[in-house]
Design an enzyme around this catalytic site. Structure first.
Site, PDB file in Angstrom:
ATOM      1  N   HIS A  77      23.569  13.421  15.470  1.00 46.73           N
ATOM      2  CA  HIS A  77      24.703  12.738  14.850  1.00 46.73           C
ATOM      3  C   HIS A  77      25.412  11.785  15.789  1.00 46.73           C
ATOM      4  O   HIS A  77      26.028  10.803  15.340  1.00 46.73           O
ATOM      5  CB  HIS A  77      25.659  13.783  14.291  1.00 46.73           C
ATOM      6  CG  HIS A  77      25.029  14.648  13.258  1.00 46.73           C
ATOM      7  ND1 HIS A  77      24.028  15.561  13.569  1.00 46.73           N
ATOM      8  CD2 HIS A  77      25.191  14.733  11.929  1.00 46.73           C
ATOM      9  CE1 HIS A  77      23.636  16.166  12.469  1.00 46.73           C
ATOM     10  NE2 HIS A  77      24.307  15.695  11.458  1.00 46.73           N
TER      11      HIS A  77
ATOM     12  N   GLU B 196      29.121  17.976   2.176  1.00 47.42           N
ATOM     13  CA  GLU B 196      28.358  18.904   3.046  1.00 47.42           C
ATOM     14  C   GLU B 196      28.523  20.357   2.607  1.00 47.42           C
ATOM     15  O   GLU B 196      27.833  21.240   3.114  1.00 47.42           O
ATOM     16  CB  GLU B 196      28.809  18.744   4.503  1.00 47.42           C
ATOM     17  CG  GLU B 196      28.643  17.339   5.055  1.00 47.42           C
ATOM     18  CD  GLU B 196      27.219  16.793   4.927  1.00 47.42           C
ATOM     19  OE1 GLU B 196      27.047  15.572   4.927  1.00 47.42           O
ATOM     20  OE2 GLU B 196      26.282  17.607   4.809  1.00 47.42           O
TER      21      GLU B 196
ATOM     22  N   TYR C 256      31.362  18.528   8.749  1.00 49.50           N
ATOM     23  CA  TYR C 256      30.678  19.828   8.720  1.00 49.50           C
ATOM     24  C   TYR C 256      31.657  20.956   9.025  1.00 49.50           C
ATOM     25  O   TYR C 256      31.554  22.040   8.460  1.00 49.50           O
ATOM     26  CB  TYR C 256      29.521  19.826   9.711  1.00 49.50           C
ATOM     27  CG  TYR C 256      28.468  18.790   9.390  1.00 49.50           C
ATOM     28  CD1 TYR C 256      28.357  17.626  10.154  1.00 49.50           C
ATOM     29  CD2 TYR C 256      27.616  18.938   8.313  1.00 49.50           C
ATOM     30  CE1 TYR C 256      27.399  16.663   9.844  1.00 49.50           C
ATOM     31  CE2 TYR C 256      26.657  17.972   8.002  1.00 49.50           C
ATOM     32  CZ  TYR C 256      26.560  16.844   8.768  1.00 49.50           C
ATOM     33  OH  TYR C 256      25.626  15.879   8.467  1.00 49.50           O
TER      34      TYR C 256
ATOM     35  N   HIS D 280      20.914  22.901   1.173  1.00 49.00           N
ATOM     36  CA  HIS D 280      21.960  22.000   1.668  1.00 49.00           C
ATOM     37  C   HIS D 280      21.701  20.577   1.175  1.00 49.00           C
ATOM     38  O   HIS D 280      22.583  19.919   0.614  1.00 49.00           O
ATOM     39  CB  HIS D 280      21.990  22.027   3.205  1.00 49.00           C
ATOM     40  CG  HIS D 280      22.959  21.035   3.776  1.00 49.00           C
ATOM     41  ND1 HIS D 280      24.244  21.363   4.144  1.00 49.00           N
ATOM     42  CD2 HIS D 280      22.831  19.712   4.004  1.00 49.00           C
ATOM     43  CE1 HIS D 280      24.874  20.272   4.580  1.00 49.00           C
ATOM     44  NE2 HIS D 280      24.030  19.254   4.502  1.00 49.00           N
ATOM     45  N   GLU D 281      20.455  20.108   1.342  1.00 42.20           N
ATOM     46  CA  GLU D 281      20.125  18.728   0.946  1.00 42.20           C
ATOM     47  C   GLU D 281      20.162  18.571  -0.575  1.00 42.20           C
ATOM     48  O   GLU D 281      20.640  17.575  -1.106  1.00 42.20           O
ATOM     49  CB  GLU D 281      18.740  18.353   1.469  1.00 42.20           C
ATOM     50  CG  GLU D 281      18.627  18.331   2.984  1.00 42.20           C
ATOM     51  CD  GLU D 281      19.701  17.475   3.648  1.00 42.20           C
ATOM     52  OE1 GLU D 281      20.129  17.840   4.755  1.00 42.20           O
ATOM     53  OE2 GLU D 281      20.129  16.468   3.064  1.00 42.20           O
TER      54      GLU D 281
ATOM     55  N   HIS E  33      15.238  14.302  11.084  1.00 48.53           N
ATOM     56  CA  HIS E  33      16.476  15.013  10.731  1.00 48.53           C
ATOM     57  C   HIS E  33      16.658  14.952   9.206  1.00 48.53           C
ATOM     58  O   HIS E  33      16.608  13.861   8.621  1.00 48.53           O
ATOM     59  CB  HIS E  33      17.682  14.396  11.443  1.00 48.53           C
ATOM     60  CG  HIS E  33      18.890  15.260  11.327  1.00 48.53           C
ATOM     61  ND1 HIS E  33      19.131  16.319  12.174  1.00 48.53           N
ATOM     62  CD2 HIS E  33      19.882  15.257  10.427  1.00 48.53           C
ATOM     63  CE1 HIS E  33      20.247  16.914  11.791  1.00 48.53           C
ATOM     64  NE2 HIS E  33      20.716  16.305  10.748  1.00 48.53           N
ATOM     65  N   ALA E  34      16.889  16.089   8.572  1.00 53.80           N
ATOM     66  CA  ALA E  34      16.937  16.150   7.104  1.00 53.80           C
ATOM     67  C   ALA E  34      18.019  15.237   6.546  1.00 53.80           C
ATOM     68  O   ALA E  34      19.106  15.130   7.129  1.00 53.80           O
ATOM     69  CB  ALA E  34      17.200  17.587   6.664  1.00 53.80           C
TER      70      ALA E  34
ATOM     71  N   HIS F 176      23.508  17.748  -1.894  1.00 62.08           N
ATOM     72  CA  HIS F 176      23.842  16.319  -1.872  1.00 62.08           C
ATOM     73  C   HIS F 176      23.295  15.637  -3.127  1.00 62.08           C
ATOM     74  O   HIS F 176      23.985  14.841  -3.772  1.00 62.08           O
ATOM     75  CB  HIS F 176      23.222  15.639  -0.646  1.00 62.08           C
ATOM     76  CG  HIS F 176      23.863  15.998   0.666  1.00 62.08           C
ATOM     77  ND1 HIS F 176      25.192  15.787   0.939  1.00 62.08           N
ATOM     78  CD2 HIS F 176      23.337  16.539   1.789  1.00 62.08           C
ATOM     79  CE1 HIS F 176      25.467  16.192   2.175  1.00 62.08           C
ATOM     80  NE2 HIS F 176      24.357  16.647   2.713  1.00 62.08           N
TER      81      HIS F 176
HETATM   82  C1  LIG Z   1      21.258  19.115   7.285  1.00 58.75           C
HETATM   83  C2  LIG Z   1      21.976  18.124   7.711  1.00 58.75           C
HETATM   84  C3  LIG Z   1      21.853  16.775   7.092  1.00 58.75           C
HETATM   85 SE1  LIG Z   1      23.460  16.190   6.219  1.00 58.75          SE
HETATM   86  C4  LIG Z   1      22.886  18.258   8.889  1.00 58.75           C
HETATM   87  O1  LIG Z   1      22.933  17.334   9.676  1.00 58.75           O
HETATM   88  N1  LIG Z   1      23.626  19.371   9.104  1.00 58.75           N
HETATM   89  C5  LIG Z   1      23.747  20.539   8.216  1.00 58.75           C
HETATM   90  C6  LIG Z   1      24.416  21.590   9.063  1.00 58.75           C
HETATM   91  C7  LIG Z   1      25.148  20.864  10.149  1.00 58.75           C
HETATM   92  C8  LIG Z   1      24.412  19.526  10.341  1.00 58.75           C
HETATM   93  C9  LIG Z   1      23.479  19.611  11.554  1.00 58.75           C
HETATM   94  O2  LIG Z   1      22.278  19.823  11.361  1.00 58.75           O
HETATM   95  O3  LIG Z   1      23.993  19.474  12.681  1.00 58.75           O
HETATM   96 ZN   LIG Z   2      24.411  17.343   4.621  1.00 55.89          ZN
END
Ligand SMILES: C=C(C[SeH])C(=O)N1CCC[C@H]1C(=O)O
Ligand SMILES: [Zn+2]
Length: 589
Positions: free
Chosen positions: A478, A376, A488, A348-349, A318-319, A352
């Protein structure tokens, strides 16, 4: 004049800041090593280092507990002491801290290691990234999608149930020790506004009419494509058909675009242009520097992991973006794929990372987003510019830009299926976990509530009946990794406020000017926009988020009107089109 107490507190805080940076480097290193290589040894070392850090943080809080910081004159010192004495799980006993740490670490490991027999060749095992993610994005075979949906949720959900409720119990215990009612209030406290949950509820109501129109249109198109036996035109949409494992964003552009045009599919353009993960990161860095933000330190390129390793090790794919607190050591770990979705995740990354670099002059406890949603929203704001045909033409991704109405509606619909379904998804994801923390549901009846809420607010449903014998929320990263999610939802509202403010500063937007709409705005190379963003980022969490928001937009509240203005032309088109199609709006509850 600062009292003796204040002077003393200031001394302690100054000492702590230096030591905390070094200790944070140590804890981040242990956490990075484990997340990048999920061995028992790395897990053991990480648990030990996290426990040491918790003991240190607890000690600092005890030293500062003697002060009545609310009586302090100096606002910044008051805020520093308030943050340093609000220590979360570190408040727990050593045993309880180790237990919650182990529960979350086991869940995250289980999630990362799930393997599933491939649909076509059951002797082959596949992972969430890239195989299952790609299957959801590309397959148009309902049986294959249903197969992967069941395998994934059974593999990453139920096995984590026991640890999940152990974590919930200990999180609530820590909450009580910190003066909060439960884990939900611990999370909501980050938004520094007792009415925040109500504001979120109101924003959901405000967005709902637009979402209902998009939902009705997409369901109609899916029913046409898959037939009435797969998609019922009046019921919740079977979520396995929406292009994403959790149906959080609907990655099904080429299935639902209303108009056939010459506009190419960006995924294929990226491949044709021989894009690599490194090129994606360089593009992103280039955008940020073009508006006056920071280039990446050389250590970023040496230490980041931007592709899934193929040396057989297990890794959290997961990024994520990491701030190592010293030596400008910032990194990203991402299993980057050559797709437009992955390209936007890179931005997105990188958002951060830019935040980390802009606030690294602050004391450690102020090195955070003004509220979690701000962190975010940064990269996504830039990605709103990047995703415009105008920008993709500017950087050579698109050879030409079609400005006709059909291309414009197609573009708005692509943005709509990426941004709008995410609102009910993210809203439910934490409203549900609040119910769990608040004890409205128990481990015996929690699962059906999750799907009831997903249907009520988002009009989506699992491909098969799910009961309380199943457990599905931890099939989303998450929930397995204890990452709060309201951030988010807030980010998807905030990014349009940041975008609108930046576009005004960049001269890219004018109210009621069809040549300068929000959806067509690209702030690339605008130093004026960059300066406003930089000013907001450099505040970190040193001031209440309303002050940080004011710096960039002039407003002080979360406000969905910028999002609604961005999608207004789509909303009008959807209402007309749904009437023409006689598409059913809404779903049975
Ligand atoms: C890219 C990330 C790392 Se902070 C992320 O978890 N995001 C970005 C979009 C929403 C959420 C997800 O993937 O559920
Ligand atoms: Zn993020």
């Amino acid at each position: 004049l600062a009292s003796d107490d204040e002077m003393q507190a200031q001394f302690i805080v100054n000492d702590v800041s230096e030591e905390m940076k070094l200790r944070m480097f140590k804890t981040n290193t242990a956490s990075w090593n484990h997340a990048s290589n999920l061995t028992d040894e790395n897990e053991r070392i990480n648990a030990k280092v996290q426990a040491e850090y918790a003991a240190y943080v607890k000690g600092v809080a005890q030293d500062l507990a003697v002060f009545d910081y609310n009586s302090f004159e100096n606002k910044t010192l008051k805020r520093l002491v308030k943050f340093l004495t609000n220590i979360g799980d570190a408040k727990l006993s050593e045993t309880d801290f180790n237990d919650i740490q182990d529960a979350v670490s086991r869940m995250q490991s289980t999630f990362a290691k799930v393997k599933v027999p491939e649909f076509k060749d059951r002797s082959k095992l596949v992972s969430l990234e890239p195989e299952i993610t790609e299957a959801f994005a590309k397959s148009r075979n309902p049986e294959e999608l249903k197969y992967y949906w069941i395998k994934w949720y059974d593999g990453a959900g139920l096995p984590n149930k026991k640890d999940f409720f152990k974590y919930v119990g200990l999180r609530n215990k820590a909450a009580n020790m910190n003066g909060f009612k439960n884990g939900a209030d611990t999370w909501l406290d980050e938004y520094e506004d007792p009415t925040f949950e109500k504001q979120i509820d109101d924003i959901m109501d405000q967005i709902k009419p637009l979402y209902m129109q998009l939902h009705g249109y997409v369901r109609h198109k899916l029913a046409e494509f898959y037939g009435p036996n797969v998609v019922d035109k009046t019921k919740a949409i079977p979520m396995h058909l929406l292009g994403n494992v959790w149906a959080q964003q609907w990655n099904i552009g080429n299935l639902v675009l209303p108009y056939k045009t010459e506009d190419p599919d960006i995924d294929s353009v990226l491949v044709k242009k021989n894009y690599t993960p490194l090129k994606m990161f360089q593009d992103s860095e280039q955008f940020f520097t073009s508006i006056g933000l920071s280039p990446m330190p050389s250590s970023f390129w040496e230490k980041s992991i931007i592709e899934k390793p193929n040396d057989g090790r297990e890794m959290v794919c997961h990024a994520s973006a990491w701030d190592f607190s010293i030596n400008n050591d910032v990194r990203i770990k991402q299993c980057t794929r050559i797709t437009f979705e992955s390209y936007k995740t890179v931005h997105h990354e990188m958002g951060h990372i830019e935040y980390y670099l802009q606030y690294n002059h602050l004391p450690p406890v102020f090195r955070a987003g003004a509220n979690p949603g701000f962190h975010e929203a940064v990269g996504d704001t830039i990605a709103l510019s990047v995703a415009t045909p105008k920008h993709m033409h500017r950087i050579g991704l698109l050879d030409e830009v079609n400005k006709d109405r059909k291309s414009q509606i197609n573009q708005l619909l692509k943005m709509g299926i990426e941004k709008l379904p995410f609102l009910p998804f993210s809203y439910v994801f934490d409203k549900y976990r609040y119910e769990v923390f608040r004890g409205t549901v128990t481990s015996e009846n929690a699962n059906t509530l999750f799907w009831d809420m997903r249907k009520k607010h988002g009009g989506v449903a699992p491909p098969i009946e799910r009961t309380n014998k199943d457990f599905d929320v931890t099939a989303k990263y998450h929930a397995s990794a204890d990452v709060e999610y309201l951030r988010y939802f807030v980010a998807f509202i905030l990014q349009f406020q940041f975008h609108k403010a930046s576009c005004i500063k960049a001269g890219e937007y004018e109210m009621n000017n069809p040549e300068k709409t929000l959806a067509d705005c690209d702030i690339y190379q605008s130093k004026e926009a960059g300066d406003a963003i930089k000013k907001m980022l450099s505040l970190g969490s040193s001031v209440p988020w309303n002050d940080a928001l004011e710096v960039i937009t002039g407003d002080r509240q979360l406000d969905a009107n910028a999002l609604l203005e961005y999608f207004a032309p789509l909303y009008e088109w959807l209402k007309e089109e749904n009437t023409k199609l006689n598409a059913h709006i809404g779903w049975d509850d």
